[in-house]
Design an enzyme around this catalytic site. Sequence first.
Site, PDB file in Angstrom:
ATOM      1  CD  GLU A 127      -2.803  -1.162   2.485  1.00 33.94           C
ATOM      2  OE1 GLU A 127      -3.980  -1.461   2.327  1.00 33.94           O
ATOM      3  OE2 GLU A 127      -2.314  -0.916   3.597  1.00 33.94           O
ATOM      4  CB  CYS A 140       2.921   7.320   3.694  1.00 37.42           C
ATOM      5  SG  CYS A 140       3.466   6.139   4.912  1.00 37.42           S
ATOM      6  CB  CYS A 147       7.171  -5.505   8.752  1.00 37.72           C
ATOM      7  SG  CYS A 147       8.548  -4.767   9.646  1.00 37.72           S
ATOM      8  CB  CYS A 151       6.212  -3.110  16.368  1.00 38.92           C
ATOM      9  SG  CYS A 151       7.901  -2.767  15.845  1.00 38.92           S
ATOM     10  CB  CYS A 154       2.929  -2.145  13.956  1.00 39.33           C
ATOM     11  SG  CYS A 154       3.043  -1.909  12.165  1.00 39.33           S
ATOM     12  CB  CYS A 395       0.892   5.758  11.922  1.00 39.25           C
ATOM     13  SG  CYS A 395       1.427   7.360  11.446  1.00 39.25           S
TER      14      CYS A 395
HETATM   15  N1  SAH Z   1       9.200   0.113   9.988  1.00 36.35           N
HETATM   16  C1  SAH Z   1       9.518   1.489  10.092  1.00 36.35           C
HETATM   17  C2  SAH Z   1       8.695   2.303   9.132  1.00 36.35           C
HETATM   18  C3  SAH Z   1       7.199   2.276   9.402  1.00 36.35           C
HETATM   19  S1  SAH Z   1       6.786   3.846   9.935  1.00 36.35           S
HETATM   20  C4  SAH Z   1       9.317   1.953  11.506  1.00 36.35           C
HETATM   21  O1  SAH Z   1       8.731   1.227  12.290  1.00 36.35           O
HETATM   22  O2  SAH Z   1       9.788   3.038  11.829  1.00 36.35           O
HETATM   23  C5  SAH Z   1       5.241   3.668  10.641  1.00 36.35           C
HETATM   24  C6  SAH Z   1       5.184   4.412  11.967  1.00 36.35           C
HETATM   25  O3  SAH Z   1       3.900   4.181  12.544  1.00 36.35           O
HETATM   26  C7  SAH Z   1       6.211   3.867  12.950  1.00 36.35           C
HETATM   27  O4  SAH Z   1       6.674   4.863  13.807  1.00 36.35           O
HETATM   28  C8  SAH Z   1       5.339   2.898  13.712  1.00 36.35           C
HETATM   29  O5  SAH Z   1       5.924   2.558  14.925  1.00 36.35           O
HETATM   30  C9  SAH Z   1       4.066   3.635  13.840  1.00 36.35           C
HETATM   31  N2  SAH Z   1       2.920   2.780  14.147  1.00 36.35           N
HETATM   32  C10 SAH Z   1       2.831   1.455  13.952  1.00 36.35           C
HETATM   33  N3  SAH Z   1       1.619   0.998  14.367  1.00 36.35           N
HETATM   34  C11 SAH Z   1       0.934   2.068  14.811  1.00 36.35           C
HETATM   35  C12 SAH Z   1      -0.391   2.242  15.326  1.00 36.35           C
HETATM   36  N4  SAH Z   1      -1.221   1.227  15.435  1.00 36.35           N
HETATM   37  N5  SAH Z   1      -0.755   3.477  15.694  1.00 36.35           N
HETATM   38  C13 SAH Z   1       0.093   4.531  15.537  1.00 36.35           C
HETATM   39  N6  SAH Z   1       1.334   4.423  15.038  1.00 36.35           N
HETATM   40  C14 SAH Z   1       1.763   3.206  14.685  1.00 36.35           C
HETATM   41 FE1  SF4 Z   2       7.607  -3.235  11.060  1.00 38.23          FE
HETATM   42 FE2  SF4 Z   2       5.406  -2.033  11.968  1.00 38.23          FE
HETATM   43 FE3  SF4 Z   2       7.498  -2.385  13.583  1.00 38.23          FE
HETATM   44 FE4  SF4 Z   2       7.683  -0.604  11.594  1.00 38.23          FE
HETATM   45  S1  SF4 Z   2       6.280  -0.503  13.336  1.00 38.23           S
HETATM   46  S2  SF4 Z   2       9.195  -2.146  12.187  1.00 38.23           S
HETATM   47  S3  SF4 Z   2       6.426  -1.632  10.004  1.00 38.23           S
HETATM   48  S4  SF4 Z   2       6.233  -4.006  12.667  1.00 38.23           S
END
Ligand code: SAH
Ligand code: SF4
Length: 421
Positions: A127, A140, A147, A151, A154, A395
């Site tokens: 996406e 974005c 991934c 996390c 996420c 995000c």
């Molecule tokens: N993998 C990289 C790039 C993804 S950026 C990273 O993690 O930095 C996407 C951003 O959204 C990251 O800061 C991530 O931690 C944040 N994010 C992930 N899940 C989220 C959620 N459910 N609500 C708000 N932010 C979230």
């Molecule tokens: Fe991967 Fe989501 Fe963690 Fe970013 S925030 S490293 S996309 S699992």
Amino acid sequence: MADTALMPIPGLIDPVPVARATQQEGITPRADGRTDLIGLPRPRIAELFAQAGLDSRQARLRAKQVFHWLYHRGVTEFADMTDIAKTMRPWLAERFVIGRPEVVEAQHSSDGTRKWLLRTGDGHDYEMVFIPDADRGTLCVSSQVGCTLNCTFCHTGTMRLVRNLTPGEIVGQVMLARDALGEWPKGGGTMAGLDDAEDESDYTSDGRLLTNIVMMGMGEPLYNFENVKGALQLVMDGDGLALSKRRITLSTSGVVPMMARCGEEIGVNLAVSLHAVTKETRDAIVPLNRKFGIEQLLEACAAYPGASNARRITFEYVMLDGINDSDADARELVRLLRHYKLPAKVNLIPFNPWPGASYACSSPERVRRFSEIVFEAGISAPVRTPRGRDIDAACGQLRTAAQKKSRAERDREQADETAPA
Ligand code: SAH
Ligand code: SF4
């Protein structure tokens, strides 16, 4: 799940070895045997033209022209490349194509955010999201399908990593956004025409919708370093998409060993998904922390090439109710940023919910208080307004339908696969 069957189960914190998505370095394979030029640097295009039979001087000249049409003009048909000899154009079209990612679905949020579901040539979905604001428009961009990092807050992290996106699939997102926004410069027609002063004005960001790029879509960009670098170099190339590195931000969850190279070799702004300030909490919610801890991460930030007060590092901090949002957390965040003397700004991201998530967003009062504590210490800590939530474009909400499985289902599958027969 057919397309993931061959992938090893990702470990909690290590990147899985990813099968090469390409037969030849950087080239997206095509069924019709022609070569897609999107994503290739100019010298590589010249090489391919030479392999196809042009002498090396011709190959270099044609590569320069084609590159310009591709990235500066957004042209997708050789027939439209008016400064290339008429007889040459069909010769090119027989051997090469200028592709775009396939669009499976395009959605519009009530707040103007747009999300595109895209499909790779080999059938994987990913996406991209466009977020318009009064003074800028941010695309974005995804770097991987899925991934490896899991996390816990996420949605993308609940997918398996299917594969790295190629440079063409990454830069293709930017090309597609420019197509959709109607933002290729008009006028001219020849490279000579493009070089005059009048046409140059087309390439400033004034009046443009797409002004900024964030590598914040699906995937961990620093686990796909070479392809991300290749794509961003095309985006920054003055004769390519010509976007300044100051308008590009790469977000990492903390892949410490790649951070210096990111600064040196790509040179874009850095965002770090910090999200917690104690080992215990960060280990739990960003499992990569077990490998590269907070101190190591912040040291790498302090050494990030190009960071300065004029170009600060962004620390992303998702507000999770009762997990990482206390006054003590805010004060510790301030202490850490000061201790490492980081030119920092903090982005507080209200947690965006997704089906099956086991977190809630901190209350607005809590978020405000957290923000105040950081602000009072002289560090900017705005609360990011969630955008595109109604279309799951905010995000952490990105996760392609083909992969939609609950965490419980995924855990069950992993248990099945590792269980003795
Ligand atoms: N993998 C990289 C790039 C993804 S950026 C990273 O993690 O930095 C996407 C951003 O959204 C990251 O800061 C991530 O931690 C944040 N994010 C992930 N899940 C989220 C959620 N459910 N609500 C708000 N932010 C979230
Ligand atoms: Fe991967 Fe989501 Fe963690 Fe970013 S925030 S490293 S996309 S699992």
